[in-house]
Design an enzyme around this catalytic site. Structure first.
Site, PDB file in Angstrom:
ATOM      1  N   GLY A   1     -79.676 -43.652 -86.607  1.00 24.07           N
ATOM      2  CA  GLY A   1     -80.685 -44.618 -86.188  1.00 24.07           C
ATOM      3  C   GLY A   1     -81.663 -44.052 -85.173  1.00 24.07           C
TER       4      GLY A   1
ATOM      5  N   GLY B   1     -78.535 -38.334 -84.345  1.00 23.03           N
ATOM      6  CA  GLY B   1     -79.412 -37.810 -85.391  1.00 23.03           C
ATOM      7  C   GLY B   1     -80.131 -38.953 -86.070  1.00 23.03           C
ATOM      8  N   LYS B   2     -81.015 -38.596 -86.978  1.00 26.86           N
ATOM      9  CA  LYS B   2     -81.792 -39.626 -87.676  1.00 26.86           C
ATOM     10  C   LYS B   2     -80.889 -40.627 -88.395  1.00 26.86           C
ATOM     11  CE  LYS B   2     -86.094 -37.271 -88.666  1.00 26.86           C
ATOM     12  NZ  LYS B   2     -87.081 -36.927 -89.683  1.00 26.86           N
ATOM     13  N   ARG B   3     -79.774 -40.124 -88.912  1.00 27.56           N
ATOM     14  CA  ARG B   3     -78.847 -41.002 -89.638  1.00 27.56           C
ATOM     15  C   ARG B   3     -78.175 -42.022 -88.738  1.00 27.56           C
ATOM     16  NH1 ARG B   3     -75.623 -37.082 -92.971  1.00 27.56           N
ATOM     17  NH2 ARG B   3     -77.165 -36.310 -94.422  1.00 27.56           N
TER      18      ARG B   3
END
Ligand code: GLU
Length: 489
Positions: free
Chosen positions: A258, A254-256
């Site tokens: 990276g 996911g975006k979290r």
């Protein structure tokens, strides 16, 4: 109905992103697989924009999607703004077609306007939750259908409540019970079709034979299949791609974790060929030991039966390694072109900057960096200043560790000056050949240390032969002379 008829047709695949402003790795990987499969089979690859959810739309997304694919070298045969045999590739420009198909279903008694207000639907849902049973709107289907004036959502009347069994190239036989079927919305009250409905009409009209998409759509498959059946159209081939996982495989990337937009990798200095190669191997393998592929080699090797079922880990180190491999494949000229956007103004305005020196510097840079960002960081640290500007340094650093006085360096530098006056500067090897016998005679460090330091001005730098070759004969002689003068008698 012949559900396998698409197999004999010309291959047509599509990438159908929603314009929500972000091109994540997973999306691009879907585009790549669909592209590779079309090219491999001399088929057609379509870029279709699924913009029927106006609330989620981010301005500029269509350009962003196209720029991302272009950067990677993924080309499409039909896409936004192009002449096609089937109309626009942007769903919001195809609204009359969805309405036409909606009317076909109404005529067959297989679609009806939702008689309820959103509040009533919400109340049905709440009751179902309270009674711990699944909420199905088909349980509330009206006895008779009124005429659809477009102000209410249009729903499918599921043609047959049954268990669906279907084939997926990657997952094999899949099935889902009737509880997964519902009277889904086909056309919303704003006049736009839902994704569920629109993609099926478009795939039909665009002749799509193979659908490659992420696994999050599997749970919707029974709904899709009931729409195909209601319209009496054959199923395309379904190819569900494996999820992309975090490197530790604990969950989806996911975006979290990276996950970046694809064009951020361009900004980070990755080569598009490396990114393409890396993405191709994220969930697919050729079944051989080969890991480094050019664009054309990928097309030849690509085989949908070798797409893996299990999640594929996203490994940034592997990407870096892949970039290195692809940088090694560039010719010196191509490598110089790759560096061009990162050549700083401070180089260009430096006293000894010219294209020849830059070209001679390229092999040194190539050995040291994996990405353009790494090059930029080295430039910021002054790693290459010696190439274009005569160095300033404290004479003391010319002193080799075995020497007691820096003056001991002077005769050696003078000898080097003499030897290099008549040397062949066509490569670092020829320069080395000129100096090597003397270096061995006097002691390697004794000569090579002060020579290297006077050419670079640094205690850490490339070897003196590389330095001399890069800056050229005149500049080499001038820098050695200047060191001798600084040391003094
Ligand atoms: N518009 C959908 C998405 O962006 C496409 C899904 C599909 O390929 O059918 O996820």
């Amino acid at each position: 109905m012949d559900h396998n008829s698409s197999e004999t047709k010309k291959v047509v695949t599509r990438f159908a992103p929603s314009p929500t402003g972000f091109m994540h790795i997973g999306g691009v990987r879907t585009a790549l697989f669909a592209y590779l499969y079309a090219r491999k089979n001399n088929g057609t690859f379509i870029l279709r924009i699924e913009d029927t959810d106006k609330e989620r739309e981010v301005p500029g997304s269509i350009d962003h999607i196209q720029n991302s694919l272009r950067w990677l070298g993924i080309t499409w045969d039909y896409g936004p703004g192009m002449e096609t045999p089937f109309g626009s590739c942007i769903q919001s420009e195809r609204l009359p077609l969805y309405i036409e198909f909606a009317h076909k279903l109404i005529e067959k008694g297989l679609a009806y306007p939702d008689p309820y207000t959103p509040e009533e639907v919400a109340a049905f849902k709440e009751t179902a939750i309270a009674e711990k049973r699944p909420f199905l709107i088909r349980d509330h289907r009206p006895e008779s259908f009124c005429t659809w004036d477009g102000t209410k959502p249009l729903r499918l009347k599921v043609p047959e409540i049954k268990r669906y069994v279907w084939q997926d190239v990657v997952r094999g036989e899949l099935s889902a019970g009737p509880e997964m079927l519902d009277d889904v919305v086909l056309i919303k009250s704003d006049g736009y079709p839902t994704y569920n409905f629109a993609h099926i009409i478009d795939d039909l009209l665009m002749g799509v034979t193979h659908i490659m998409r992420a696994d999050e759509f599997i749970s919707s498959m029974p709904k899709f299949l009931s729409i195909y059946d209601a319209l009496e159209i054959p199923y395309p081939v379904f190819v569900t791609l494996p999820p992309i996982l975090r490197d530790d495989r604990t969950k989806k990337l996911g975006k979290r974790d990276g996950a970046k937009d694809i064009l951020d990798y361009r900004a980070d200095g990755y080569l598009p060929s490396a990114m393409m190669n890396f993405l191709a191997l994220t969930g697919w393998n050729p079944g051989t030991e080969q890991e480094v592929f050019s664009h054309d080699e990928l097309i030849t090797a690509f085989d949908i039966t070798k797409i893996q079922k299990a999640g594929a880990a996203f490994n940034e180190e592997k990407l870096l390694w892949m970039n290195r491999q692809h940088l090694n494949l560039l010719t010196p000229e191509e490598f110089a072109t790759f560096l061009t956007p990162a050549i700083p103004a401070s180089f260009k305005s430096a006293p000894q900057y010219n294209n020849e020196t830059l070209a001679r510097l390229v092999p040194t840079i190539r050995e040291r960096i994996n990405t353009l960002t790494e090059f930029q960081a080295e430039v910021e640290h002054g790693e290459y200043d010696w190439a274009f500007t005569a160095p300033t340094y404290d004479t003391d650093i010319l002193k080799w560790k075995n020497d007691t006085d820096v003056k001991q360096a002077r005769p050696r530098l003078q000898k080097a000056l003499e030897l290099l006056k008549n040397a062949d500067f066509s490569s670092s090897e020829t320069i080395k050949a000129t100096l090597w016998p003397y270096a061995e005679e006097v002691g390697k460090g004794e000569l090579l240390w002060p020579l290297r330091v006077c050419l670079s001005g640094k205690v850490q730098s490339p070897d003196p032969f590389t330095l001399a070759y890069t800056i050229g004969q005149l500049e080499t002689l001038a820098r050695i002379q200047s060191a001798c003068d600084k040391i003094g008698e």
